[in-house]
Design an enzyme around this catalytic site. Structure first.
Site, mmCIF file in Angstrom:
data_model
loop_
_atom_site.group_PDB
_atom_site.id
_atom_site.type_symbol
_atom_site.label_atom_id
_atom_site.label_comp_id
_atom_site.label_asym_id
_atom_site.label_seq_id
_atom_site.Cartn_x
_atom_site.Cartn_y
_atom_site.Cartn_z
ATOM 1 N N LYS A 47 -30.864 30.965 8.572
ATOM 2 C CA LYS A 47 -31.460 29.799 9.291
ATOM 3 C C LYS A 47 -32.017 30.286 10.510
ATOM 4 O O LYS A 47 -31.668 31.002 11.465
ATOM 5 C CB LYS A 47 -30.681 28.831 9.900
ATOM 6 C CG LYS A 47 -31.176 27.567 9.926
ATOM 7 C CD LYS A 47 -30.147 26.607 10.682
ATOM 8 C CE LYS A 47 -29.360 25.826 9.588
ATOM 9 N NZ LYS A 47 -28.333 24.627 9.781
ATOM 10 N N HIS A 99 -10.270 27.574 2.596
ATOM 11 C CA HIS A 99 -11.082 27.685 3.442
ATOM 12 C C HIS A 99 -11.067 28.822 4.116
ATOM 13 O O HIS A 99 -12.348 29.535 4.487
ATOM 14 C CB HIS A 99 -11.373 26.379 4.343
ATOM 15 C CG HIS A 99 -12.493 26.473 5.194
ATOM 16 N ND1 HIS A 99 -13.994 26.493 4.704
ATOM 17 C CD2 HIS A 99 -12.546 26.114 6.493
ATOM 18 C CE1 HIS A 99 -14.761 26.295 5.635
ATOM 19 N NE2 HIS A 99 -13.990 26.266 6.642
ATOM 20 N N GLY A 108 0.672 -1.311 0.103
ATOM 21 C CA GLY A 108 0.041 -0.070 -0.015
ATOM 22 C C GLY A 108 0.790 1.129 -0.053
ATOM 23 O O GLY A 108 0.178 2.300 -0.111
ATOM 24 N N GLU A 109 2.074 1.181 0.247
ATOM 25 C CA GLU A 109 2.944 2.388 0.186
ATOM 26 C C GLU A 109 2.875 3.042 -1.174
ATOM 27 O O GLU A 109 3.054 2.195 -2.160
ATOM 28 C CB GLU A 109 4.499 2.106 0.530
ATOM 29 C CG GLU A 109 4.425 1.880 2.016
ATOM 30 C CD GLU A 109 5.855 1.480 2.575
ATOM 31 O OE1 GLU A 109 6.900 1.765 1.693
ATOM 32 O OE2 GLU A 109 6.285 1.330 3.796
ATOM 33 N N ARG A 146 -34.408 29.157 13.709
ATOM 34 C CA ARG A 146 -35.076 27.976 14.622
ATOM 35 C C ARG A 146 -36.475 28.253 15.033
ATOM 36 O O ARG A 146 -36.644 29.539 15.628
ATOM 37 C CB ARG A 146 -33.994 27.616 15.750
ATOM 38 C CG ARG A 146 -34.581 26.428 16.362
ATOM 39 C CD ARG A 146 -33.296 25.786 17.241
ATOM 40 N NE ARG A 146 -32.281 25.176 16.054
ATOM 41 C CZ ARG A 146 -32.749 23.954 15.509
ATOM 42 N NH1 ARG A 146 -33.866 23.370 15.672
ATOM 43 N NH2 ARG A 146 -31.731 23.455 14.493
ATOM 44 N N ARG A 155 -9.726 22.335 6.750
ATOM 45 C CA ARG A 155 -11.053 22.521 7.542
ATOM 46 C C ARG A 155 -10.736 22.512 8.867
ATOM 47 O O ARG A 155 -11.499 23.085 9.615
ATOM 48 C CB ARG A 155 -12.187 21.838 6.962
ATOM 49 C CG ARG A 155 -12.830 22.728 5.765
ATOM 50 C CD ARG A 155 -14.165 21.732 5.402
ATOM 51 N NE ARG A 155 -13.731 20.651 4.747
ATOM 52 C CZ ARG A 155 -15.103 19.817 4.155
ATOM 53 N NH1 ARG A 155 -16.201 20.122 4.637
ATOM 54 N NH2 ARG A 155 -14.601 18.714 3.788
ATOM 55 N N GLN A 156 -9.848 21.758 9.239
ATOM 56 C CA GLN A 156 -9.435 21.760 10.614
ATOM 57 C C GLN A 156 -8.215 22.930 10.976
ATOM 58 O O GLN A 156 -7.255 22.488 11.084
ATOM 59 C CB GLN A 156 -9.028 20.191 10.951
ATOM 60 C CG GLN A 156 -8.348 20.061 12.620
ATOM 61 C CD GLN A 156 -9.373 19.767 13.552
ATOM 62 O OE1 GLN A 156 -10.686 19.307 12.935
ATOM 63 N NE2 GLN A 156 -9.191 20.194 14.713
ATOM 64 N N ASP A 174 -20.995 28.217 -2.998
ATOM 65 C CA ASP A 174 -20.093 28.145 -1.925
ATOM 66 C C ASP A 174 -18.826 27.538 -2.276
ATOM 67 O O ASP A 174 -18.517 27.264 -3.444
ATOM 68 C CB ASP A 174 -20.764 26.784 -0.941
ATOM 69 C CG ASP A 174 -20.617 26.909 0.454
ATOM 70 O OD1 ASP A 174 -19.721 27.588 0.754
ATOM 71 O OD2 ASP A 174 -21.131 26.169 1.291
ATOM 72 N N ASP A 200 -24.665 30.537 3.838
ATOM 73 C CA ASP A 200 -24.706 30.997 5.396
ATOM 74 C C ASP A 200 -23.776 32.446 5.310
ATOM 75 O O ASP A 200 -23.328 32.654 4.144
ATOM 76 C CB ASP A 200 -24.057 30.088 6.321
ATOM 77 C CG ASP A 200 -22.548 29.823 5.609
ATOM 78 O OD1 ASP A 200 -21.844 30.438 5.109
ATOM 79 O OD2 ASP A 200 -22.250 28.283 5.892
HETATM 80 C C1 R5P Z 1 -17.900 25.183 5.415
HETATM 81 O O1 R5P Z 1 -17.452 26.143 6.135
HETATM 82 C C2 R5P Z 1 -18.166 25.169 3.972
HETATM 83 O O2 R5P Z 1 -18.080 26.524 3.263
HETATM 84 C C3 R5P Z 1 -19.181 24.620 3.241
HETATM 85 O O3 R5P Z 1 -20.458 25.247 3.544
HETATM 86 C C4 R5P Z 1 -19.396 23.043 3.895
HETATM 87 O O4 R5P Z 1 -17.952 22.328 3.916
HETATM 88 C C5 R5P Z 1 -20.621 22.293 3.129
HETATM 89 O O5 R5P Z 1 -20.732 21.130 3.734
HETATM 90 P P1 R5P Z 1 -21.820 20.085 3.402
HETATM 91 O O6 R5P Z 1 -21.885 20.060 1.934
HETATM 92 O O7 R5P Z 1 -21.486 18.824 3.983
HETATM 93 O O8 R5P Z 1 -23.206 20.655 4.011
#
Ligand code: R5P
Length: 283
Positions: free
Chosen positions: A182, A120, A35-36, A184, A87-88, A208, A159
Site C-alpha cells: 500500500k 493468527h 439463554g444459558e 499512500r 486476534r487480541q 489470507d 500485505d
Molecule cells: C489480519 O491480520 C488478518 O490476517 C486479515 O488480513 C484480516 O483479519 C482481514 O480483515 P478484513 O477482512 O476485515 O479486512
C-alpha cells in the site's frame, strides 16, 4: 479414538471421523430460556477428540462445557479449527486484556493437548498450558486453486504479514507469488499493487488466513482490476465474513470467494479434515 463435534463444527468433525475411520459421538446442544447453554455428550472413558471452532462467545462457552462433560476421557484432545479471540493477542492499548491468553488458559483445563489451524500468530500457542500444535492447510488452498485450472495464476498476499502464507500456498502448487503493497499518494488516496510483480493479464488469487469484513480485499481487488488483472479471486482459511463481508467482495468484482470449513458456511469450498486427520494420526 472417538470424535465429538461441537455444534458449529459438526460437518468438519464428521469428515475427520470418516477419514480416520473413527466413531463420531453425538452430543446435544440447546439453550435454557434465560439463554444459558446446555450440553450433553455420551463421552466414554476412551481416547476422545473434540473438534469445535470458536466463532462467537456462545461457542466458546459450549466448548468449555463439552470439555467438562468429557471428564471421564482417558485422553482428551481439543481441535480448535477457528479460534476466535486470537486476534487480541497483545495489549494494543493500556488496560486491555490479552484475550487470546484468557481463552487459551480457560480451554487448557481438562484437556491433554490442543491443535489450532492457521492460528493468527503462533505466539498464541504459548498461552496454552498443555502441548499445543498449529496445523497449516496452505496445501489444501493450493489444491483448490489448482483444481480451478487457472490461466497464468499469481498468488498474492494482501500485505507483508501474510507473505509467508502466500508463499506456502504458492510453493505447493508451483505458482508465482508476491504480496500487495500500500503506497499512500495523499491524505485520501492510496495505491495498492503487487510489490514486485505485474498483475496485468494474470489470474490473481489473493490468499489470507482470515477474511472478516472483506474491506482489505475489496479495495485491493478494485485496484488490481485497474492494473489489468484478468480475474481476481479470493481464498482464505477462516471465512468470518462479518458485516456483509461476502457481499462486499462480490460487489468489488471478485470472481470467486472460497474458504475452508473451519467456519462452516456456503463459502466452504475445501476442507481442513485431511490436515486435522494427519495431525491426529501423528500423535
Ligand atoms: C489480519 O491480520 C488478518 O490476517 C486479515 O488480513 C484480516 O483479519 C482481514 O480483515 P478484513 O477482512 O476485515 O479486512
Amino acid at each position: 479414538m472417538k470424535i465429538i463435534g461441537a455444534e458449529h463444527s459438526l460437518v468438519l468433525a464428521a469428515k475427520t471421523a470418516h477419514i480416520l475411520g473413527a466413531e463420531l459421538l453425538s452430543a446435544e446442544f440447546r439453550s435454557f430460556p434465560d439463554g444459558e447453554l446446555y450440553v450433553r455428550a455420551d463421552a466414554p472413558a476412551e481416547d476422545l477428540v473434540i473438534i469445535g471452532s470458536i466463532t462467537n462467545s456462545d461457542s466458546l462457552i459450549q466448548l468449555l462445557l463439552l470439555i467438562d462433560a468429557c471428564e471421564e476421557a482417558d485422553s482428551l484432545s481439543l481441535v480448535i479449527p477457528y479460534m476466535g479471540y486470537a486476534r487480541q493477542d497483545k495489549k494494543f492499548r493500556p488496560g486491555e486484556p490479552i484475550s487470546a491468553r484468557a481463552v487459551a488458559l480457560a480451554l487448557s483445563q481438562g484437556i491433554d493437548r490442543v491443535y489450532t489451524i492457521n492460528i493468527h500468530e503462533n505466539t498464541v500457542l504459548d498461552h496454552f498450558v498443555v502441548p499445543a500444535e498449529n496445523i497449516s492447510i496452505a496445501e489444501r488452498i493450493s489444491d483448490y486453486i489448482r483444481s480451478m485450472k487457472p490461466g497464468n495464476p499469481l498468488i498474492l498476499a494482501p500485505d507483508e504479514g501474510a507473505a509467508d502464507f502466500a508463499s506456502d500456498v504458492a510453493s505447493f502448487g508451483g505458482f508465482e507469488h508476491d504480496h500487495l503493497q500500500k503506497i499512500r499518494l495523499s491524505g485520501t488516496e492510496v495505491n495498492i499493487a503487487p510489490k514486485n510483480m505485474d498483475a496485468n493479464g494474470r489470474t490473481v488469487f489473493i490468499v489470507d488466513d482470515i477474511i472478516s469484513t472483506g474491506g482489505t480485499l475489496a479495495t485491493a481487488a478494485g485496484m488490481l482490476k485497474e492494473q489489468g488483472a484478468a480475474e481476481v479471486h479470493a481464498a482464505c482459511v477462516h471465512g468470518v465474513f462479518t458485516n456483509g463481508g461476502y457481499a462486499r467482495l462480490a460487489a468489488a468484482g471478485i470472481k470467486s470467494v472460497a474458504a475452508s470449513d473451519t467456519i462452516e458456511s456456503g463459502a466452504s469450498s475445501f476442507s481442513a479434515a485431511e490436515s486435522i486427520s494427519a495431525a491426529l494420526r501423528g500423535r
